[in-house]
Design an enzyme around this catalytic site. Structure first.
Site, PDB file in Angstrom:
ATOM      1  N   TYR A  36      -8.919   5.647   6.785  1.00  0.00           N
ATOM      2  CA  TYR A  36      -8.156   4.467   7.199  1.00  0.00           C
ATOM      3  C   TYR A  36      -7.818   4.548   8.686  1.00  0.00           C
ATOM      4  CZ  TYR A  36      -4.106   1.229   7.189  1.00  0.00           C
ATOM      5  OH  TYR A  36      -3.207   0.231   7.450  1.00  0.00           O
ATOM      6  N   LYS A  86      -8.723   1.886  11.669  1.00  0.00           N
ATOM      7  CA  LYS A  86      -7.671   1.187  12.395  1.00  0.00           C
ATOM      8  C   LYS A  86      -7.690   1.550  13.888  1.00  0.00           C
ATOM      9  CE  LYS A  86      -5.833  -1.344   9.198  1.00  0.00           C
ATOM     10  NZ  LYS A  86      -6.008  -2.819   9.261  1.00  0.00           N
ATOM     11  N   ASN A 131      -7.172  -9.477   8.666  1.00  0.00           N
ATOM     12  CA  ASN A 131      -6.117  -8.756   7.972  1.00  0.00           C
ATOM     13  C   ASN A 131      -6.595  -8.003   6.731  1.00  0.00           C
ATOM     14  OD1 ASN A 131      -3.177  -8.285   7.037  1.00  0.00           O
ATOM     15  ND2 ASN A 131      -4.044  -9.516   5.372  1.00  0.00           N
TER      16      ASN A 131
END
Length: 253
Positions: free
Chosen positions: A154, A158, A89
């Site tokens: 990002y 991801k 996470n």
């Protein structure tokens, strides 16, 4: 199904577990019966979170980018019980114009958001495969589905971990290890507030354009993570579970 959804007797390692989505996942896993280990960079936040989460939570101050220290961390965790569930996470983000992004900023995001979950999963899976069981969960993002403004680095990471979950599901399945990704909708966390939601108008727009209205709650992600980690999902691997109130399926975003 109550028996299958239980995580009794399981130990979960949650990176970035002191706040936001990580904290919610830790909380729901504890509620489902698991022992939870949270790690992060700030001891004060980890201690505060552990006090709230209770006796079945313990913490270690640890920077996930310190790849050469993974075995030391896992040896400490294993002294009490081995990791049955890994939740990757921990993450950072930098929001800025694509043309202003610097190489060192890109490298910093990749190190935390891509390299760390890849290498930590490798280290944990090496131990899981000896026991012929385990569960790995990556946190992906709506940025892998929707084009989002000024978060290109990002998005690269991801998208990568979302694909990695599929690839590892294939490679680790023979060892009894399931691998999935969990895709949050718009969750009003500190990181989201800092990077995406700077105006009340934007907040209202997202609420109105989400088919189920409102924002994803961190608890929604925690409950979804419990499901993926439990025997109720024993034959589910290689998926990206989207928990977004339907916004990624709408043309109105």
């Amino acid at each position: 199904m109550m028996k299958e959804i239980s995580l009794e007797g399981k130990t979960a390692l949650v990176t970035g577990g002191a706040s936001g989505i990580g904290y919610a996942i830790a909380s729901e896993m504890i509620d489902a019966g698991a022992e939870v280990v949270i790690v992060g960079r700030r001891a004060d936040k980890l201690q505060e979170a552990t006090e709230k989460l209770g006796d079945r939570c313990r913490w270690y101050q640890f920077d996930v980018t310190h790849v050469d220290e993974y075995d030391q961390l896992l040896n400490q965790v294993d002294e009490k019980s081995p990791v049955d569930i890994l939740v990757n996470n921990a993450g950072i983000n930098i929001k800025k114009d694509f043309f202003d992004f610097r190489a060192e900023e890109f490298d910093r995001i990749v190190e935390t958001q891509a390299k760390a979950p890849f290498m930590l999963s490798q280290a944990v899976a090496e131990r899981m495969k000896e026991r012929k069981s385990g569960n790995i969960i990556f946190i992906s993002s709506l940025a892998t589905i929707l084009g989002m403004h000024e978060i290109q680095a990002y998005t690269v990471c991801k998208s990568g971990v979302k694909g990695l979950a599929r690839s590892l599901a294939r490679d680790l399945g023979p060892y009894g290890i399931r691998v999935n990704s969990l895709n949050p909708g718009f969750v009003y966390t500190d990181m989201l507030e800092k990077t995406n939601l700077k105006t009340p108008e934007r907040l209202k727009e997202i609420e109105e354009k989400t088919p189920l209205k409102g924002f994803t709650q961190a608890k929604d992600l925690g409950m979804a993570a419990v499901f993926l980690a439990s025997d109720a999902a024993r034959f589910i691997t290689g998926i990206d579970l989207v928990v977004d109130g339907g916004i990624s399926s709408s043309f109105l975003i």
